[in-house]
Design a protein around this motif. Structure first.
Motif, PDB file in Angstrom:
ATOM      1  N   VAL A  50       0.842  -1.201   0.000  1.00 31.90           N
ATOM      2  CA  VAL A  50       0.000   0.000   0.000  1.00 31.90           C
ATOM      3  C   VAL A  50       0.870   1.241   0.000  1.00 31.90           C
ATOM      4  O   VAL A  50       0.643   2.188  -0.772  1.00 31.90           O
ATOM      5  N   THR A  51       1.887   1.250   0.835  1.00 34.11           N
ATOM      6  CA  THR A  51       2.782   2.408   0.916  1.00 34.11           C
ATOM      7  C   THR A  51       3.491   2.660  -0.406  1.00 34.11           C
ATOM      8  O   THR A  51       3.564   3.803  -0.873  1.00 34.11           O
ATOM      9  N   VAL A  52       3.992   1.617  -1.028  1.00 36.41           N
ATOM     10  CA  VAL A  52       4.695   1.756  -2.306  1.00 36.41           C
ATOM     11  C   VAL A  52       3.759   2.287  -3.382  1.00 36.41           C
ATOM     12  O   VAL A  52       4.098   3.239  -4.103  1.00 36.41           O
ATOM     13  N   HIS A  53       2.575   1.715  -3.498  1.00 37.27           N
ATOM     14  CA  HIS A  53       1.626   2.160  -4.523  1.00 37.27           C
ATOM     15  C   HIS A  53       1.144   3.583  -4.252  1.00 37.27           C
ATOM     16  O   HIS A  53       0.982   4.376  -5.179  1.00 37.27           O
ATOM     17  N   GLN A  54       0.921   3.908  -2.983  1.00 33.24           N
ATOM     18  CA  GLN A  54       0.486   5.266  -2.633  1.00 33.24           C
ATOM     19  C   GLN A  54       1.567   6.277  -2.983  1.00 33.24           C
ATOM     20  O   GLN A  54       1.268   7.331  -3.559  1.00 33.24           O
ATOM     21  N   ASP A  55       2.820   5.957  -2.665  1.00 37.98           N
ATOM     22  CA  ASP A  55       3.927   6.859  -3.004  1.00 37.98           C
ATOM     23  C   ASP A  55       4.055   7.033  -4.511  1.00 37.98           C
ATOM     24  O   ASP A  55       4.264   8.144  -5.002  1.00 37.98           O
ATOM     25  N   ARG A  56       3.930   5.936  -5.242  1.00 33.13           N
ATOM     26  CA  ARG A  56       4.020   6.004  -6.702  1.00 33.13           C
ATOM     27  C   ARG A  56       2.887   6.854  -7.274  1.00 33.13           C
ATOM     28  O   ARG A  56       3.098   7.687  -8.160  1.00 33.13           O
ATOM     29  N   LEU A  57       1.686   6.658  -6.745  1.00 35.48           N
ATOM     30  CA  LEU A  57       0.541   7.433  -7.217  1.00 35.48           C
ATOM     31  C   LEU A  57       0.709   8.911  -6.874  1.00 35.48           C
ATOM     32  O   LEU A  57       0.370   9.782  -7.682  1.00 35.48           O
ATOM     33  N   ASP A  58       1.251   9.202  -5.702  1.00 32.32           N
ATOM     34  CA  ASP A  58       1.507  10.591  -5.323  1.00 32.32           C
ATOM     35  C   ASP A  58       2.495  11.259  -6.278  1.00 32.32           C
ATOM     36  O   ASP A  58       2.318  12.415  -6.655  1.00 32.32           O
ATOM     37  N   VAL A  59       3.525  10.528  -6.676  1.00 32.82           N
ATOM     38  CA  VAL A  59       4.515  11.076  -7.612  1.00 32.82           C
ATOM     39  C   VAL A  59       3.894  11.304  -8.985  1.00 32.82           C
ATOM     40  O   VAL A  59       4.121  12.342  -9.620  1.00 32.82           O
ATOM     41  N   LEU A  60       3.094  10.352  -9.433  1.00 38.95           N
ATOM     42  CA  LEU A  60       2.494  10.455 -10.765  1.00 38.95           C
ATOM     43  C   LEU A  60       1.368  11.480 -10.850  1.00 38.95           C
ATOM     44  O   LEU A  60       0.993  11.896 -11.944  1.00 38.95           O
ATOM     45  N   SER A  61       0.831  11.883  -9.698  1.00 39.92           N
ATOM     46  CA  SER A  61      -0.292  12.825  -9.722  1.00 39.92           C
ATOM     47  C   SER A  61      -0.010  14.064  -8.859  1.00 39.92           C
ATOM     48  O   SER A  61      -0.939  14.698  -8.368  1.00 39.92           O
ATOM     49  N   ARG A  62       1.274  14.390  -8.698  1.00 39.26           N
ATOM     50  CA  ARG A  62       1.616  15.531  -7.853  1.00 39.26           C
ATOM     51  C   ARG A  62       1.115  16.842  -8.454  1.00 39.26           C
ATOM     52  O   ARG A  62       0.903  16.947  -9.668  1.00 39.26           O
ATOM     53  N   HIS A  63       0.949  17.823  -7.609  1.00 43.08           N
ATOM     54  CA  HIS A  63       0.425  19.137  -8.006  1.00 43.08           C
ATOM     55  C   HIS A  63       1.364  19.791  -9.029  1.00 43.08           C
ATOM     56  O   HIS A  63       2.571  19.837  -8.848  1.00 43.08           O
TER      57      HIS A  63
END
Length: 98
Positions: free
Chosen positions: A55-68
């Motif tokens: 969960v942490t890895v996917h959340q971090d990846r998603l945060d990077v791919l959808s950052r402001h």
């Protein structure tokens, strides 16, 4: 910070056996005749640790791919979708283990 499923499982194990988790980990590897439920609980907690990491890895990846301010390239849209799906799967697995 919200409580994770791993935190909830740890708290349940500590409450059920009335001892900190570290004290129970040593006893969990003993023959099951002493306490057959403890190895099962520890195995489930281990599975939750794995899914919590996912969960942490996917959340971090998603945060990077959808950052402001970031505009993803067209080919990255598939990565965003796959990461979001993987994140949902990891959450579902955690809920199932819990």
């Amino acid at each position: 910070m919200p409580t994770t499923m791993l935190d909830q499982a740890t708290a349940m194990i500590e409450n059920a056996w009335g001892q900190p988790l570290e004290a129970r980990e040593v006893l969990a590897v003993r023959p099951p005749s002493e306490d057959p439920l403890l190895p099962c609980a520890m195995h489930t907690r281990t599975a939750l640790a794995i899914t919590d990491n996912a969960v942490t890895v996917h959340q971090d990846r998603l945060d990077v791919l959808s950052r402001h301010g970031y505009v993803p390239d067209f080919y990255e849209l598939d990565r965003i979708t796959e990461t979001a799906v993987s994140l949902h799967v990891a959450y579902a697995e955690s809920r199932a283990y819990l």
